[in-house]
Write a protein that holds these residues in place. Structure first.
Motif, PDB file in Angstrom:
ATOM      1  N   UNK A 729       0.781  -0.985   0.066  1.00  0.00           N
ATOM      2  CA  UNK A 729       0.000   0.016  -0.014  1.00  0.00           C
ATOM      3  C   UNK A 729       0.808   1.132  -0.070  1.00  0.00           C
ATOM      4  N   UNK A 730       1.951   1.254   0.910  1.00  0.00           N
ATOM      5  CA  UNK A 730       3.049   2.392   0.900  1.00  0.00           C
ATOM      6  C   UNK A 730       3.611   2.722  -0.498  1.00  0.00           C
ATOM      7  N   UNK A 731       3.986   1.512  -1.129  1.00  0.00           N
ATOM      8  CA  UNK A 731       4.592   1.813  -2.489  1.00  0.00           C
ATOM      9  C   UNK A 731       3.787   2.143  -3.497  1.00  0.00           C
ATOM     10  N   UNK A 732       2.614   1.710  -3.410  1.00  0.00           N
ATOM     11  CA  UNK A 732       1.522   2.114  -4.537  1.00  0.00           C
ATOM     12  C   UNK A 732       1.309   3.554  -4.513  1.00  0.00           C
ATOM     13  N   UNK A 733       1.261   3.976  -3.464  1.00  0.00           N
ATOM     14  CA  UNK A 733       1.072   5.574  -2.968  1.00  0.00           C
ATOM     15  C   UNK A 733       2.063   6.229  -3.722  1.00  0.00           C
ATOM     16  N   UNK A 734       3.323   6.064  -3.592  1.00  0.00           N
ATOM     17  CA  UNK A 734       4.383   6.675  -4.290  1.00  0.00           C
ATOM     18  C   UNK A 734       4.426   6.704  -5.863  1.00  0.00           C
ATOM     19  N   UNK A 736       1.906   5.988  -7.635  1.00  0.00           N
ATOM     20  CA  UNK A 736       0.546   6.520  -8.060  1.00  0.00           C
ATOM     21  C   UNK A 736       0.863   8.120  -8.257  1.00  0.00           C
ATOM     22  N   UNK A 737       1.459   8.746  -7.096  1.00  0.00           N
ATOM     23  CA  UNK A 737       1.777  10.097  -7.180  1.00  0.00           C
ATOM     24  C   UNK A 737       2.630  10.585  -8.275  1.00  0.00           C
ATOM     25  N   UNK A 738       3.789   9.455  -8.753  1.00  0.00           N
ATOM     26  CA  UNK A 738       4.545   9.750  -9.872  1.00  0.00           C
ATOM     27  C   UNK A 738       3.848   9.700 -11.054  1.00  0.00           C
ATOM     28  N   UNK A 739       2.671   8.803 -11.220  1.00  0.00           N
ATOM     29  CA  UNK A 739       2.200   8.738 -12.651  1.00  0.00           C
ATOM     30  C   UNK A 739       1.147  10.044 -12.524  1.00  0.00           C
ATOM     31  N   UNK A 740       0.589  10.354 -11.390  1.00  0.00           N
ATOM     32  CA  UNK A 740      -0.024  11.761 -11.385  1.00  0.00           C
ATOM     33  C   UNK A 740       0.582  12.923 -11.628  1.00  0.00           C
ATOM     34  N   UNK A 741       2.048  12.828 -11.350  1.00  0.00           N
ATOM     35  CA  UNK A 741       2.987  14.071 -11.658  1.00  0.00           C
ATOM     36  C   UNK A 741       3.139  13.923 -12.915  1.00  0.00           C
ATOM     37  N   UNK A 742       3.439  12.775 -13.662  1.00  0.00           N
ATOM     38  CA  UNK A 742       3.588  12.802 -15.091  1.00  0.00           C
ATOM     39  C   UNK A 742       2.183  13.274 -15.877  1.00  0.00           C
ATOM     40  N   UNK A 743       1.234  12.796 -15.434  1.00  0.00           N
ATOM     41  CA  UNK A 743      -0.174  13.463 -15.975  1.00  0.00           C
ATOM     42  C   UNK A 743       0.070  14.764 -16.005  1.00  0.00           C
ATOM     43  N   UNK A 744       0.375  15.290 -14.824  1.00  0.00           N
ATOM     44  CA  UNK A 744       0.078  16.903 -14.478  1.00  0.00           C
ATOM     45  C   UNK A 744       0.996  17.712 -15.364  1.00  0.00           C
ATOM     46  N   UNK A 745       2.189  17.041 -15.433  1.00  0.00           N
ATOM     47  CA  UNK A 745       3.270  17.692 -16.238  1.00  0.00           C
ATOM     48  C   UNK A 745       2.794  17.806 -17.927  1.00  0.00           C
ATOM     49  N   UNK A 746       2.240  16.660 -18.224  1.00  0.00           N
ATOM     50  CA  UNK A 746       1.752  16.764 -19.472  1.00  0.00           C
ATOM     51  C   UNK A 746       0.533  17.825 -19.790  1.00  0.00           C
ATOM     52  N   UNK A 759      -8.503  16.509 -18.120  1.00  0.00           N
ATOM     53  CA  UNK A 759      -7.899  16.854 -16.875  1.00  0.00           C
ATOM     54  C   UNK A 759      -8.988  16.526 -15.577  1.00  0.00           C
ATOM     55  N   UNK A 760     -10.108  16.981 -16.097  1.00  0.00           N
ATOM     56  CA  UNK A 760     -11.199  16.770 -14.879  1.00  0.00           C
ATOM     57  C   UNK A 760     -11.290  15.387 -14.613  1.00  0.00           C
ATOM     58  N   UNK A 761     -11.662  14.381 -15.713  1.00  0.00           N
ATOM     59  CA  UNK A 761     -11.729  13.102 -15.581  1.00  0.00           C
ATOM     60  C   UNK A 761     -10.428  12.234 -14.724  1.00  0.00           C
ATOM     61  N   UNK A 762      -9.302  12.936 -15.232  1.00  0.00           N
ATOM     62  CA  UNK A 762      -8.140  12.164 -14.386  1.00  0.00           C
ATOM     63  C   UNK A 762      -8.076  12.576 -13.200  1.00  0.00           C
ATOM     64  N   UNK A 763      -8.497  13.735 -12.660  1.00  0.00           N
ATOM     65  CA  UNK A 763      -8.348  14.165 -11.369  1.00  0.00           C
ATOM     66  C   UNK A 763      -9.233  13.282 -10.459  1.00  0.00           C
ATOM     67  N   UNK A 764     -10.439  13.242 -10.914  1.00  0.00           N
ATOM     68  CA  UNK A 764     -11.538  12.418 -10.129  1.00  0.00           C
ATOM     69  C   UNK A 764     -10.681  11.113  -9.929  1.00  0.00           C
ATOM     70  N   UNK A 765     -10.526  10.573 -10.895  1.00  0.00           N
ATOM     71  CA  UNK A 765      -9.673   8.974 -10.942  1.00  0.00           C
ATOM     72  C   UNK A 765      -8.339   8.984 -10.033  1.00  0.00           C
ATOM     73  N   UNK A 766      -7.685   9.938 -10.138  1.00  0.00           N
ATOM     74  CA  UNK A 766      -6.459   9.898  -9.173  1.00  0.00           C
ATOM     75  C   UNK A 766      -6.873  10.245  -7.723  1.00  0.00           C
ATOM     76  N   UNK A 767      -7.882  11.209  -7.439  1.00  0.00           N
ATOM     77  CA  UNK A 767      -7.982  11.462  -6.265  1.00  0.00           C
ATOM     78  C   UNK A 767      -9.057  10.429  -5.602  1.00  0.00           C
ATOM     79  N   UNK A 768      -9.599   9.700  -6.450  1.00  0.00           N
ATOM     80  CA  UNK A 768     -10.302   8.636  -5.821  1.00  0.00           C
ATOM     81  C   UNK A 768      -9.508   7.372  -5.358  1.00  0.00           C
ATOM     82  N   UNK A 769      -8.272   7.134  -5.853  1.00  0.00           N
ATOM     83  CA  UNK A 769      -7.475   5.878  -5.393  1.00  0.00           C
ATOM     84  C   UNK A 769      -6.710   6.387  -4.328  1.00  0.00           C
TER      85      UNK A 769
END
Length: 1288
Positions: A729-734, A736-746, A759-769
């Motif tokens: 669970x701990x590692x998945x968090x990291x 997840x954050x990294x892929x979110x950051x890549x998405x954000x950068x793009x 962007x809206x769709x992605x955010x809900x997806x990231x903020x859900x998990x």
């Protein structure tokens, strides 16, 4: 096993000559590691302790500040503060180390800035911009430098801070021991050996621990402020959300800290009780075995342990919560910060995202590990300091009468002296005493049990302060206490007691004290090493060694407290004539005695009763006035029939030299020995053999036994699964954050394009998990922490129970060979480690180990080429740790074994306190203690420096790894996403601290496992025969009490000499048998054979049943014994008579009346519920013997054995008791071992033993009429009158 002088240890520490680089990278330890790699380290391989770390120097320094503080507090009418004294002593060096911490934590805050710049370069990567690339290289170099500087500062800080902790601990131990040596008798009643041992083993450790974390109480908040400021610059107001989480956590942990202190307070009190009870059980083990009391005492200690564990479990759960917060805090903070950021509709770049993550990581150790640790350790240390301070404020002996240097005018003059040990009692201990003794005079003091005879000697010694009147003593004093005390060492060193060896004088003393024959019987003569408490000597031999010690001192004034009671008539006559009348003829001698036939030789006689002088004068004066002293003495008693015992069992330092400890104290003892400063003094030679220690690594079996001691394997498997789940669970968090950051950068790059919907769709997806992963991390983290503490604390309880069961089932021989200190060390320090430190260390190690694995796994998954540096580094780590552990384990084992002698020395000194104080030998014993402490410090210091040696090397490797990752990321910038670089670099930065902590905790765990190994070693000791067999004797056995010895040989150990040889006597049913013989003839060994304390060869049959065919308890419960040395336990008088509530109050009062103790107990404030001090110190030795006798009256067995049980009782009381025994036990077999021939003349037969063989076995009349018999010669030793009376 020759004692070595501590100052001349050849192995000087190479640290003293080491240069800066060698000190920084701990190269000076390399030779030791080479030795440790080749073979087991021995004690001689350790480097001698540095001059500034010596116990004496440190102790006296802190003692000075404490003395000043006490004086200042008296002036200001407040309570002295030990904390204030400690701060004054150490604040300068400690403050400097605070600056190190500040700089170290500062470098951690700067690292994220460099990281942000590197990620930002990757984010805005432009292959054509070389200036930007060089700038980025600069940042990478800065990052690497930061990591390296952090590593160096971190080690300098930890090394020095642990050394300060060590110095503080050593200094406080020195002060505790110094105080113990100067305690007054009254103060001794307020503390116990158990408490002092606990102060030395567990309380001082809290001081060691608190110094490490204390600085984080101010560095933590400062770092939090700095991090908040940097976060504000990066992402604005949303950073406050994360800081709110941190503040809530810190507040919670501060509240938990308060709970820690109250829990530690309660735990320490239970531990004191447990160790005190254990100490009493170990010292009284012989009696406990003969009474078959093992099971009830086991239950008592187990119930105390249960209470202690319930408190330990609670504090462990709190610790678990703290550790879980360390695991999850940074993740929760990052989550809350990003959630707030999204809700505020702020855009965030990958570089910002990872700067935030890394800044929170920087706070993580300080804010969620070190800060709560500091709060916890401070709250525990406050309690410990308070306990130590209360001990240091106990009363000391007041030397009210100055012993002036001998100028030829020696005198003891007592005028109208009244005093009381316990001010609460209306009746003073001594009242209106007046007498004067000049050189060449012998004052004999007689009186019934508890009349105040020993108190009179304490008054002369200046230990009993007068409430009126005065005592003036001019001259040096030597004294012999009623219960002789010997320490571990040779017989010779016990007699010399620090004086120079002069052959002629020494031989004269040996002869005068009748020790010549005894020394010839010992294997190495006077160089025989006697165990702790004099295990190899009989009571009579110990009494004579004690007397020889006094005579050899060549003092002016001799105080002899009934030294003749422990020896037979012949030796008694020899001692009186050769020693007291001849060797001491020019001295002032005050002799307390029950041997009335020696009174005619006394210059004056003092008869005491109820603390008052009933009659004083010379023997001839008594005769002239028509009073025979002996009949006068009887009449005195008869006036107060039935009880001649006065009512002042008040707290008094009785000669018991601190505790009426059994003769079977374990042997133990010195690697070293200490100097004293007398002009004609030498060192007291205390001989110490280090206890055995195991070799090699701690086996897998030990770990398995530890983890599965109290739980099923399924729970362990469940625990492993929870650990893995938490980590995933701990590692998945990291990730997840990294892929979110890549998405954000793009998105950020195309925010002006048309991708808003996505962007809206992605955010809900990231903020859900993301929150789901955060919650999972928290839940798994907490479950894992609590479960591991629950499992390990329960294991500790189970192992303690097994060790206790094992110790109570070993033969008595084990206690003769192992010092009390050695056994107590396992029950206090080793069990303390298992309760307190080990679960914490394991939990910490497992958590960090999985984090490291996870971190490396994620890095490799994100950027696969990282495998290239990871593999060789991993191999180097592994090899380094293996190489290191070979040495580290041995050092830890040495640290454990060098601590036992400190305990043993303390326990021995407390038993001999009266003697040490009377001889003014405190400084010599303090020097010995310092030598023991210095030896332990050698091992401890190596323990600190060896772990630094490894840590420095690991951190340098980590710094190299960070450098590789940083530079390669820049080189491969085109192929990597910013989220990848950010993730990998932020993780790489956490690695040094994490690997460091992981390896440190793994080594700490393995080292602590040595405590488990030592405990497990004691759970599997060789046991004596079972307590019960399937075949049980009939309930009414032994019907007759007939005892048949069939060719019995007896030795205490398989390789020991025979102490009984081919015994074949037959003791008839209901026979009254008296056994006599010289001291050391084997009289007490006969009892040991009967009770199977060691298995006899040949056979003993009691009422038709062979003793070897029945269980030990079935045998021992059917015989009653009154041992020579009475054993009493802390608790009420009632509990001592009837520990397990088997009798009514009426029966108890009757028993007390039978032994003439009823009156004495009735006048006490709590009557039968009066609390006795440790080992019954508030009763006189005679009264303790009577309590022991009362137990026998309650047991009503068919066979009764009395082993010199009335040797410290006056003749009149003895006579009354013998009469009662004859009435009460008329139909029983009674075996009486005695030196008082008068008490056995009406026995049906008498057995004379000599050197373990039966020389004579006939009726008393036949023996007395045979002028060639040994018994006839013994009777003649009593003097004409007494002999004639006995012969009648």
């Amino acid at each position: 096993m020759l004692p070595v002088h501590p100052e001349v240890k050849p192995n000087a520490s190479p640290l003293q000559g080491a240069n800066l680089c060698s000190r920084l990278f701990v190269w000076w330890l390399n030779p030791l590691f080479k030795i440790g790699h080749k073979r087991r380290l021995e004690e001689d391989d350790m480097y001698s302790v540095l001059p500034e770390d010596r116990s004496r120097h440190l102790g006296e320094e802190l003692q000075g500040y404490w003395d000043q503080e006490v004086l200042r507090a008296e002036k200001d009418a407040r309570e002295p503060s030990l904390t204030r004294a400690i701060i004054k002593c150490y604040w300068k060096s400690y403050l400097v180390l605070g600056i190190f911490t500040f700089l170290e934590e500062g470098t951690k805050v700067v690292q994220p800035m460099f990281l942000g710049k590197i990620v930002s370069y990757v984010e805005n990567h432009d292959p054509t911009d070389s200036a930007a690339l060089y700038e980025a290289y600069g940042y990478a170099a800065g990052l690497s430098a930061c990591v390296l500087i952090w590593a160096i500062l971190h080690h300098l800080y930890f090394y020095h801070i642990q050394r300060v902790g060590m110095r503080l601990r050593v200094a406080v131990c020195h002060m505790i021991y110094h105080k113990a040596l100067h305690l007054s008798s009254l103060a001794m009643g307020k503390t116990t050996t158990g408490q002092i041992v606990n102060l030395l083993s567990n309380d001082v450790n809290k001081l060691d621990q608190v110094t490490m974390f204390l600085h984080f109480l101010w560095v933590g908040p400062l770092q939090a402020i700095a991090v908040t400021a940097l976060l504000w610059m990066e992402i604005g107001i949303s950073c406050l959300a994360g800081m709110v989480v941190l503040i809530i956590l810190l507040l919670l942990q501060s509240c938990i800290g308060k709970l820690f202190s109250s829990l530690w307070n309660k735990t320490a009190a239970f531990t004191d009780d447990r160790i005190r009870t254990l100490s009493e059980v170990i010292t009284g083990i012989r009696t406990i075995k003969m009474y078959a009391w093992e099971k009830p005492f086991e239950d008592l200690i187990t119930s105390l342990r249960r209470k202690e564990i319930s408190k330990i479990l609670r504090s462990s759960f709190l610790r678990g919560m703290n550790l879980a917060s360390f695991f999850t805090a940074s993740k929760v903070m990052v989550f809350v910060t990003f959630l707030t950021n999204v809700l505020l509709d702020n855009m965030i770049t990958a570089s910002q995202m990872f700067v935030v993550v890394t800044l929170y990581e920087a706070l993580r150790f300080t804010g969620t590990l070190y800060f709560p640790m500091a709060v916890e350790k401070v709250s525990e240390a406050v309690v410990s300091i308070r306990r130590i301070k209360n001990f240091l404020l106990l009363d000391e002996i007041s030397q009210c009468n100055s012993q002036l240097p001998s100028d030829g005018k020696t005198i003891v003059n007592v005028q109208d002296f009244t005093a009381s040990w316990d001010k609460a009692l209306e009746k003073p201990t001594l009242q209106g005493l007046s007498f004067t003794v000049r050189p060449g005079e012998l004052l004999a003091v007689i009186g019934p049990v508890g009349a105040g005879k020993s108190s009179l000697l304490s008054a002369v010694l200046g230990e009993l302060p007068p409430s009126q009147g005065l005592v003036s003593v001019h001259g040096r004093i030597a004294c012999v206490s009623q219960q002789p005390w010997v320490f571990s060492g040779t017989v010779r060193s016990n007699i010399l007691f620090g004086k120079k060896y002069e052959k002629e004088r020494y031989e004269e003393v040996i002869k005068a004290c009748g020790l010549e024959e005894d020394l010839q019987l010992l294997e190495d003569g006077d160089l025989t090493v006697i165990g702790d408490g004099g295990t190899t000597l009989s009571a009579g031999q110990k009494a004579r060694v004690s007397l020889a010690r006094a005579v050899y001192q060549d003092a002016d004034i001799y105080l002899l407290d009934d030294p003749l009671s422990a020896v037979d008539a012949e030796v008694s006559r020899h001692l009186f004539e050769q020693c007291i009348r001849q060797a001491l003829q020019e001295k002032i001698t005050i002799l307390v005695t029950h041997q009335l036939h020696f009174l005619e030789d006394a210059s004056q006689i003092l008869i005491l009763k109820d603390g008052k002088v009933v009659k004083r004068g010379t023997y001839s004066e008594f005769l002239k006035s028509g009073v025979d002293v002996i009949s006068f003495f009887k009449r005195e008693n008869e006036e107060t029939e039935p009880s001649p015992v006065p009512g002042t069992p008040t707290l008094r330092n009785q000669t018991s030299s601190k505790s009426s400890v059994q003769s079977q104290h374990s042997s133990r003892p010195s690697m070293k020995n200490a100097a004293s400063e007398g002009q004609d003094a030498e060192n007291i030679q205390v001989t110490l053999s280090l206890e055995s220690r195991l070799e090699g690594k701690v086996g897998f079996k030990t770990y398995e036994n530890y983890f599965t001691a109290s739980t099923h394997r399924f729970i362990i498997i469940f625990l492993i699964l929870v650990n893995i789940a938490a980590q995933v669970a701990y590692i998945l968090q990291d990730w997840w954050l990294s892929s979110w950051a890549n998405e954000q950068s793009a998105l950020y790059a195309e925010v002006y394009g048309k991708e808003i919907v996505a962007e809206e769709v992605d955010l809900n997806w990231y903020l859900g998990v993301y929150p789901a992963l955060t919650i999972a991390t928290i839940l798994f983290g907490i479950t894992r922490s609590l479960l591991i503490f629950y499992v390990l604390v329960n294991s500790s309880q189970t192992l303690h129970k097994k060790m206790l069961e094992s110790i109570l089932r070993v033969p008595v021989l084990f206690f003769n060979r192992n010092a009390v200190g050695r056994i107590l060390n396992r029950f206090s320090k080793d069990v303390g480690h298992m309760d307190d430190l080990l679960p914490l260390t394991f939990q910490d190690f497992i958590q960090t180990f999985l984090l490291v694995i996870g971190v490396v796994g994620v890095m490799v998954a994100v950027i696969p080429w990282i495998v290239i540096p990871v593999v060789p580094l991993g191999i180097i780590f592994f090899v380094l740790q293996r190489y290191f552990l070979a040495t580290s384990r041995d050092v830890k084992r040495l640290e454990c074994t060098t601590w036992s002698p400190v305990f043993s020395h303390l326990a021995s000194s407390l038993r001999g306190l009266w003697t040490i104080q009377a001889y003014k030998a405190q400084q010599r014993f303090q020097d010995l203690f310092n030598a023991q402490q210095d030896l332990h410090s050698e091992a401890w210091f190596l323990l600190l420096t060896t772990s630094r040696w490894l840590a420095v090397r690991l951190d340098v490797l980590c710094a190299i790894f960070v450098t590789i990752v940083a530079f390669v990321s820049l080189i491969l910038a085109e192929t990597l996403a910013p989220g990848q670089v950010g993730l990998v670099l932020s993780l790489a930065l956490t690695l040094p601290g994490m690997i460091q902590w992981c390896i440190r905790q793994s080594i700490e765990a393995e080292n602590m496992m040595i405590s488990v190994e030592r405990v497990i070693e004691y759970t599997d000791l060789e046991k004596e025969a079972p307590w019960e067999y399937k075949y049980r004797p009939p309930p009414d056995w032994p019907q007759t009490g007939r005892i048949d010895f069939v060719h019995v040989n007896f030795r205490y150990s398989l390789d020991g000499p025979l102490v009984l040889k081919d015994l074949t006597p037959l003791i008839g049913s209901s026979e009254k048998l008296g056994i006599v013989g010289r001291t050391g003839a084997g009289k007490s060994s006969l009892i040991s054979a009967l009770f199977r304390l060691s298995e006899p060869e040949g056979g003993i049959q009691i009422s038709g049943i062979w003793t070897r065919n029945i269980g030990l308890h079935d045998l021992r419960k059917k015989m009653s014994v009154v041992p020579q040395e009475p054993v009493l336990f802390t608790g009420t008088m009632r509990k001592n008579l009837d520990p397990f509530n088997e009798h009514t109050d009426e029966e108890l009062w009757n028993a007390l009346e039978e032994v003439q103790l009823k009156e004495a107990i009735e006048v006490l404030p709590g009557k039968m519920n009066t609390e006795l001090a440790e080992s019954g110190l508030n009763l006189s030795v005679g009264q303790r013997q009577l309590v022991s006798l009362a137990r026998v009256f309650l047991r009503k067995n068919q066979i009764l054995i009395i082993d010199k049980a009335t040797s410290n009782v006056d003749p009149r009381t003895d006579e009354l008791i013998q009469k009662k025994i004859r009435e009460k036990f008329a139909k029983c077999t009674v075996i009486t071992i005695t030196h008082r021939l008068g008490t056995i003349t009406d026995c049906e037969s008498i057995m004379v033993l000599d050197s373990g063989t039966v020389k004579e076995y006939r009726s008393p009349r036949a023996l007395v009429q045979n002028t060639k018999s040994l018994f006839y010669k013994m009777v003649q030793q009593l003097g004409k009158d007494k002999a004639a009376e006995t012969a009648k």
